[in-house]
Design an enzyme around this catalytic site. Structure first.
Site, short mmCIF file in Angstrom:
data_model
loop_
_atom_site.label_atom_id
_atom_site.label_comp_id
_atom_site.label_asym_id
_atom_site.label_seq_id
_atom_site.Cartn_x
_atom_site.Cartn_y
_atom_site.Cartn_z
N LYS A 84 0.65 -0.90 0.19
CA LYS A 84 -0.26 0.49 0.49
C LYS A 84 0.83 1.44 0.01
O LYS A 84 0.39 2.63 -0.54
CB LYS A 84 -0.91 -0.19 1.04
CG LYS A 84 -2.01 -1.03 1.15
CD LYS A 84 -3.06 -1.10 2.09
CE LYS A 84 -2.04 -1.15 3.72
NZ LYS A 84 -2.17 -2.51 4.51
N ARG A 112 -9.56 1.47 9.04
CA ARG A 112 -9.25 -0.29 9.26
C ARG A 112 -10.20 -1.11 9.29
O ARG A 112 -9.74 -2.00 10.05
CB ARG A 112 -8.26 0.29 9.73
CG ARG A 112 -6.46 -0.53 9.10
CD ARG A 112 -5.38 -0.95 9.97
NE ARG A 112 -4.05 -1.26 9.59
CZ ARG A 112 -3.22 -0.51 9.15
NH1 ARG A 112 -3.50 0.77 8.49
NH2 ARG A 112 -2.51 -1.77 8.62
N ARG A 163 11.23 -6.28 4.38
CA ARG A 163 10.96 -4.59 4.47
C ARG A 163 11.71 -4.23 6.00
O ARG A 163 12.53 -5.08 6.83
CB ARG A 163 9.88 -4.69 4.98
CG ARG A 163 9.47 -3.54 5.73
CD ARG A 163 8.04 -3.41 4.53
NE ARG A 163 6.63 -3.09 6.18
CZ ARG A 163 5.42 -3.05 6.17
NH1 ARG A 163 4.80 -3.58 5.09
NH2 ARG A 163 4.93 -4.19 6.80
N ARG A 177 11.42 -3.80 10.77
CA ARG A 177 10.63 -2.83 11.46
C ARG A 177 9.83 -3.37 12.87
O ARG A 177 9.65 -4.85 12.43
CB ARG A 177 9.35 -2.48 10.09
CG ARG A 177 8.38 -1.12 10.58
CD ARG A 177 7.42 -1.10 9.26
NE ARG A 177 6.15 -1.71 9.64
CZ ARG A 177 4.85 -1.30 9.18
NH1 ARG A 177 5.39 -0.80 8.34
NH2 ARG A 177 4.01 -1.77 9.38
N ARG A 215 -1.09 -9.20 13.24
CA ARG A 215 -1.54 -7.94 11.67
C ARG A 215 -2.17 -8.48 11.28
O ARG A 215 -3.48 -8.01 10.43
CB ARG A 215 -0.34 -6.91 11.73
CG ARG A 215 0.28 -6.48 12.31
CD ARG A 215 2.03 -5.32 12.43
NE ARG A 215 1.69 -5.48 10.45
CZ ARG A 215 2.73 -5.37 9.74
NH1 ARG A 215 3.49 -5.50 10.36
NH2 ARG A 215 2.21 -4.63 9.30
P1 ADP Z 1 0.81 -2.18 6.64
O1 ADP Z 1 0.65 -1.58 5.91
O2 ADP Z 1 2.01 -3.13 6.77
O3 ADP Z 1 -0.61 -2.68 7.32
P2 ADP Z 1 0.68 0.21 8.13
O4 ADP Z 1 1.92 1.17 7.70
O5 ADP Z 1 -0.14 0.76 7.57
O6 ADP Z 1 0.96 -0.86 8.54
O7 ADP Z 1 0.47 0.93 9.97
C1 ADP Z 1 1.22 -0.30 10.95
C2 ADP Z 1 0.18 0.36 12.06
O8 ADP Z 1 -0.32 0.92 12.71
C3 ADP Z 1 -0.76 -0.85 12.37
O9 ADP Z 1 -0.38 -1.88 12.97
C4 ADP Z 1 -1.36 -0.39 13.30
O10 ADP Z 1 -1.04 -0.50 15.22
C5 ADP Z 1 -0.73 1.20 13.50
N1 ADP Z 1 -1.88 1.79 12.27
C6 ADP Z 1 -2.19 1.81 10.98
N2 ADP Z 1 -3.60 2.68 10.58
C7 ADP Z 1 -4.16 2.64 11.25
C8 ADP Z 1 -5.33 2.15 11.76
N3 ADP Z 1 -6.32 3.05 10.90
N4 ADP Z 1 -6.43 2.20 12.38
C9 ADP Z 1 -5.59 1.78 13.83
N5 ADP Z 1 -4.29 1.26 13.62
C10 ADP Z 1 -3.32 1.54 12.34
#
Ligand code: ADP
Ligand code: ZN
Length: 213
Positions: free
Chosen positions: A13, A85, A121, A151, A162
């Site tokens: 993403k 999310r 990553r 990370r 996750r």
């Molecule tokens: P990935 O792209 O690998 O799914 P992100 O970088 O988008 O991970 O998000 C990393 C972390 O940040 C998530 O696991 C969560 O803890 C937090 N996070 C990001 N966006 C949200 C959201 N919309 N609601 C709740 N937590 C979030």
């Protein structure tokens, strides 16, 4: 044009959103980047949210909603990466003034490929920006730093958490947008350029519709 990007962890993403922003003149808003930057900088938001992020759990909407509302306010054209999310977040977003989502891009990637991608990553040790391998990212494009580290939430146990959170809380968001005729499904398998070509074509079609209507 206002877009949201949905997909499992490791779907790519962040990369896709950055390219969409450049190609279609959109502001790129990533909640993951925002939270990692806040925690790297030690701000109150970072302190409140770091434990959730490191454990692979969702940051509570009571904390994140306001932050997103503030970032989105006044932006006509954006791509939201990592938000919504949950269905609760999708409803919150839809109710914000001047928000009209033109499409929700769902990047579909099988679980096996996700695990492989996340293992490769890294993030910038000073600002938290995400990179793909230490070799490709000699200097951080955001801060110029040269130290990269895995990370913290890409450890196998946390990835499993996750993914479980994604299946339980985020998968329903796909139906939320499908029910509203806004879902655009993208095959996320294959290399970066293949996926990008599919995304670009889908969004170009949406942008045409947006102009006409
Ligand atoms: P990935 O792209 O690998 O799914 P992100 O970088 O988008 O991970 O998000 C990393 C972390 O940040 C998530 O696991 C969560 O803890 C937090 N996070 C990001 N966006 C949200 C959201 N919309 N609601 C709740 N937590 C979030
Ligand atoms: Zn950096």
């Amino acid at each position: 044009m206002q877009l949201v990007l949905i997909g499992p962890p490791g779907a790519g993403k962040g990369t896709i959103a950055a390219r969409l922003a450049a190609r279609f003149g959109l502001v790129h808003l990533s909640t993951g980047d925002l939270l990692r930057e806040a925690s790297a900088a030690g701000t109150p938001l970072g302190e409140k949210t770091k434990a959730y992020v490191d454990a692979g759990r969702l940051v509570p909407q009571e904390i994140l909603g306001e932050v997103v509302a503030e970032r989105v306010r006044g932006e006509r054209a954006f791509v939201l990466d990592g938000y919504p999310r949950t269905v609760e977040q999708a409803e919150f977003l839809a109710a914000l003034p001047a928000v009209g989502i033109a499409g929700a891009l769902y990047v579909a990637v099988p679980e096996g490929e996700i695990v492989r991608r996340l293992a490769a990553r890294v993030v910038c040790a000073s600002c938290g920006a995400v990179g793909e391998t230490a070799v490709e990212n000699a200097a951080c494009p955001k801060c110029g730093g040269t130290a990269w580290e895995p990370r913290p939430d890409d450890r196998p146990e946390t990835v499993a958490e996750r993914y479980a959170v994604y299946m339980q809380d985020t998968a329903p968001v796909i139906d939320y947008y499908r029910d509203r005729g806004l879902l655009v499904e993208i095959d996320g398998k294959g290399d970066r350029e293949e996926v990008w070509a599919r995304v670009e074509a889908a969004v170009a079609a949406l942008a045409g519709d947006d102009d006409n209507g």
